[in-house]
Design an enzyme around this catalytic site. Structure first.
Site, PDB file in Angstrom:
ATOM      1  N   ASP A  83     -45.250  43.085  45.316  1.00 45.05           N
ATOM      2  CA  ASP A  83     -45.977  42.123  44.485  1.00 45.05           C
ATOM      3  C   ASP A  83     -45.536  40.682  45.069  1.00 45.05           C
ATOM      4  OD1 ASP A  83     -47.050  40.414  42.711  1.00 45.05           O
ATOM      5  OD2 ASP A  83     -46.051  40.938  41.184  1.00 45.05           O
TER       6      ASP A  83
ATOM      7  N   ASP B 215     -48.494  35.659  42.896  1.00 45.83           N
ATOM      8  CA  ASP B 215     -48.658  35.096  41.862  1.00 45.83           C
ATOM      9  C   ASP B 215     -49.605  34.063  41.618  1.00 45.83           C
ATOM     10  OD1 ASP B 215     -46.628  36.805  40.693  1.00 45.83           O
ATOM     11  OD2 ASP B 215     -44.961  35.411  40.588  1.00 45.83           O
TER      12      ASP B 215
ATOM     13  N   SER C 253     -52.200  54.673  52.268  1.00 41.82           N
ATOM     14  CA  SER C 253     -51.856  55.543  53.606  1.00 41.82           C
ATOM     15  C   SER C 253     -50.777  56.407  53.246  1.00 41.82           C
ATOM     16  CB  SER C 253     -51.092  54.468  54.556  1.00 41.82           C
ATOM     17  OG  SER C 253     -51.989  53.368  54.991  1.00 41.82           O
TER      18      SER C 253
ATOM     19  N   GLU D  77     -53.864  40.700  38.621  1.00 33.70           N
ATOM     20  CA  GLU D  77     -53.413  39.687  37.534  1.00 33.70           C
ATOM     21  C   GLU D  77     -54.579  39.331  36.499  1.00 33.70           C
ATOM     22  OE1 GLU D  77     -50.718  36.637  38.425  1.00 33.70           O
ATOM     23  OE2 GLU D  77     -49.705  37.859  40.040  1.00 33.70           O
TER      24      GLU D  77
END
Length: 825
Positions: free
Chosen positions: A336, A339, A264, A195
């Site tokens: 996600d 924030d 991974s 971000e």
């Protein structure tokens, strides 16, 4: 004169004798902490005898008669072999490294105190189920039994590092194990940095259309246009001085750069696609390399059945492995779950910030960081409704935070009711895929893709809490947003049913290489950032290339070194360079370039350690990335220190005008992408010639691509580093299934292999005891132990060790059996 010579010889002899005695004394003290694996010991806290049978690879098979006694044995075994590692990780999550390492780690401690993860872990103890609380208590008792034994018998302070650093050890507590899972969330998180980097790039680029090139979305997804970042804060002033972030460069730091925030591979086959008629499962989680390795192999005897696989010392769970009926594997999901919010300060009272309901005071506490050989530092910790306030120096936040504002982070790992541990403990007792999926409802963070197989079914489920975002969120979580707008704030978490799930696919094969798994519109999108767009293509070809698979074909896939990326990019980049131009005399740069191009034209993309072409390719791509972005991004270009295949492909295919990156803005001429590719190849060849010479045919990729299993605190100590570091020539690369992520950057060793599969496991449920495992170093964290690096050469060569749930097989070749007896016997 002869008398002087005699005295000099005597002095020299005496000095040598004293040095030898000092070395012998040091060896005696350090070796006192080498564990004795063949003994009987009476301990409090168990109800019946516990056997810890060490097989010939020093894998402990812990045979307790109750679940609690087995967890006790695991705690004792972890403390025997990895005490220093456990205590260092606990200090990291507590923000107490500086008490041992001084000013070097103050910034790490400062940031960890702001997250306050250890307090959240202590609060989360109360929400665990009864079976998990019992397991945590028993495990802690096992660790503390080993600590008491060390103190009682003067066993060299438990680890050789304890003599070099004054690190008092407090008893282990249940909260410590929960805190280590939260520490893993720190190490696997990359959305915060992305971000910030998105916003920094938006501010740096003159043409906002070019943002889609340098910060591309994974193919196959769509997104509405985002607002310009600067437009969100009219009239704001911005810092143009890049902040240093030394906490990310220290080997002790849990804050990993976005290129190393977890990866991974995991893949499974149903009985219909298995030659043996049983399900197949393979897993190789990718984390940063260290000595000792983060993974520790163990077998636990539970009343629900035996479980075997990979643990992380300090956490009482098989995190990847199998039981007799169920296999489970983990890969980073890239969900996600973070924030970043820009919070506006009250201009009349800087102790308040703006909310949808007006100005509110920060929640504030004070925290003292004790520092070895320095005065303590007192921190003022502040929290908003959106989360903890972070300093401007962290991840270059100062560059994207306008004057009169601060940055705060919302993150699923900041839950005080985190039941992830209950999910992990319960998973070991699950008897079927559906049982495991039901238990994964409790999982909070770090988010993972959980691949499962039982006797007949294969499945994959994204586990971890998914934030509920408003569809009107102004940045959709791709860059920092204004924290006082209601539409930007989280609205709790989505129901578990929203997590992607794939059960019994019709094709009989499923897997994950951190690739994009669903294509859903925001806010159900899961993520805009995915860790892999490349390895999945090679994996899909290997899986579809056989009608049925075997344990050996899954091993072959784990160890595959063919780069789909090299095969697709080289023809594109060199399209106007192959076999063009006039012949050049030997010894000229033009002739060297022609030789390199001829070698690459005949190369099949295999990143084998013994070949020269992988080094030519990697050096070319590195130089090309630098030439494409340095003039446009300036100092910010250092953040993009690994070639991005999607970016390079967009540029050379001129997607939406992306070829504009090829032109050097500061020059009068207009450079084409062919010009840039040619100049980048010359740059790469100059670097190779200065480092390895001009004999291109004698280059070895493995000389540059050495796996660096370095000790976190002793790895840079002269002389000692030769005893504690493990270096190995390795195959693979950034985008191969046998992933060996390179260091990157402009340092002297940009292609060192620093991040990859520290654990590999392959299980065939037609014959579960044929399952094989390996870790990258050895079981012991004691550098004087023969088990410190005994598995490293097997790992490098792509070999495995068998691990059976049959206790008789473990006993047949055991290197020692520790019997723990209750104190009343």
């Amino acid at each position: 004169m002869s008398g002087l010579v005699k005295w000099l010889l005597r002095l020299a002899g005496g000095a040598i004798l004293l040095a030898v005695l000092a070395l012998l004394g040091a060896y005696f003290l350090l070796s006192r902490s080498l564990p004795d694996y063949d003994k009987t010991l009476s301990v409090p806290g168990i109800t019946a005898p516990v056997e810890i049978v060490r097989d010939n690879a020093n894998v402990p098979h812990i045979l307790g008669q109750t679940d609690a006694d087995s967890f006790f044995g695991l705690g004792y075994a972890h403390a025997q072999d990895r005490l220093w590692q456990m205590m260092t990780m606990r200090r990291t999550v507590q923000g107490r490294l500086s008490e041992v390492f001084g000013t070097r780690t103050v910034k790490i401690d400062s940031t960890m105190r702001r997250f306050d993860l250890y307090t959240l872990a202590r609060q989360s103890v109360a929400v665990q189920d009864a079976e998990t609380l019992a397991a945590l208590k028993a495990y802690s008792d096992g660790v503390n039994a080993r600590l008491n034994e060390i103190n009682r018998e003067a066993l060299g302070r438990g680890a050789p590092e304890q003599f070099l650093f004054n690190a008092p050890i407090a008893p282990w507590q249940p909260a410590d194990s929960i805190a280590l899972i939260k520490l893993m969330a720190v190490q696997l998180s990359s959305h915060l940095e992305n971000e910030v980097l998105f916003a920094r790039a938006a501010l740096a680029l003159e043409n906002p259309d070019r943002l889609a090139d340098i910060m591309p979305l994974a193919p196959g997804s769509g997104i509405a246009a985002l607002p310009e970042y600067a437009a969100l804060f009219p009239g704001a002033t911005w810092s143009r001085i890049a902040q240093t972030t030394p906490e990310r460069g220290d080997p002790l730091s849990p804050f990993k750069r976005r290129a190393f925030a977890g990866a991974s591979n995991a893949f499974a086959a149903a009985p219909s696609r298995s030659a043996s008629g049983g399900t197949l499962l393979a897993n190789d989680p990718h984390l940063g390399f260290s000595a000792p390795n983060i993974w520790y192999l163990a077998r636990l005897n539970l009343t629900s059945g035996g479980v075997i696989g990979g643990t992380i010392p300090g956490i009482p769970a098989i995190l990847t492995g199998r039981s007799a009926r169920l296999g489970w594997a983990v890969t980073s999901s890239y969900l996600d779950d973070q924030d970043l919010y820009i919070e506006e300060l009250n201009p009349d009272d800087p102790n308040q910030y703006r909310t949808p309901d007006g100005w509110k005071p920060f929640r504030t506490t004070r925290s003292i960081v004790e520092i070895k050989d320095a005065d303590p530092v007192t921190l003022t910790l502040r929290w908003t409704e959106n989360g903890p306030v972070l300093p401007g120096s962290h991840y270059n936040l100062a560059e994207v935070t306008p004057a009169g504002h601060v940055a705060a982070l919302n993150w699923t790992a900041l839950s005080p009711e985190d039941t992830t541990m209950s999910s992990a403990i319960g998973l070991m007792r699950a008897q079927s895929v559906q049982d495991a999926i039901d238990l994964s409802r409790l999982y909070i963070a770090p988010s993972q893709n959980l691949t499962l197989v039982d006797q007949s079914t294969i499945a994959m489920r994204t586990i971890g809490a998914m934030p509920r975002r408003d569809a009107r969120h102004e940045s959709e979580g791709r860059m920092p947003a204004r924290g006082w707008l209601p539409e930007n704030r989280w609205q709790g978490t989505l129901p578990f049913a929203a997590n992607p799930e794939f059960v019994a696919p019709s094709g009989g094969i499923l897997g994950n290489t951190n690739n994009k798994v669903v294509d859903r519109p925001f806010p159900m999108h899961v993520s805009h950032l995915w860790g892999d767009t490349q390895r999945v293509h090679r994996w899909r070809r290997l899986m579809q290339g056989r009608e049925v698979h075997t344990r050996e074909s899954f091993i072959e896939a784990q160890l595959d070194t063919v780069s789909f990326t090299a095969r697709s990019l080289l023809p594109l980049i060199g399209a106007d360079l192959w076999f063009t131009g006039e012949s050049a005399p030997e010894g000229t740069p033009e002739r060297l370039r022609q030789r390199a191009l001829t070698m690459l034209a005949d190369w099949n993309g295999e990143m084998n350690e013994h070949l020269p072409e992988p080094l030519l390719y990697a050096a070319w791509m590195r130089a090309l990335m630098d030439r494409l972005i340095r003039d446009d991004l300036g100092p910010l270009s250092r953040e993009f220190d690994h070639p991005d295949p999607i970016f390079i492909e967009r540029v050379f295919r001129n997607v939406d005008g992306a070829a504009d990156w090829c032109d050097v803005k500061q020059s009068a001429a207009i450079e084409t992408c062919t010009d840039t590719a040619r100049m980048a190849l010359d740059d790469a060849l100059i670097w190779i010639s200065e480092r390895y010479g001009q004999s291109l045919e004698s280059l070895r990729w493995g000389d540059a691509h050495q796996a660096t299993h370095d000790h976190q605190v002793l790895g840079d100590v002269p002389l000692l580093r030769h005893f504690v570091n493990i270096r190995q020539s390795t195959s693979g690369g950034d985008n191969t299934l046998l992933r060996g992520r390179t260091r990157g950057g402009n340092g002297p060793d940009p292609f060192h292999n620093v991040h990859g599969a520290g654990y590999r496991g392959v299980y065939d449920f037609a014959d579960p005891d044929s399952s094989v495992f390996i870790i990258a170093t050895g079981q012991s964290g004691h550098f004087l132990s023969r088990y410190y690096d005994n598995l490293s050469q097997l790992w490098r060569r792509g070999e495995y060790i068998p691990m059976s749930l049959d206790p008789d097989l473990a006993r047949a070749a055991s290197v020692g059996i520790t019997t723990l007896l209750p104190t009343d016997q």
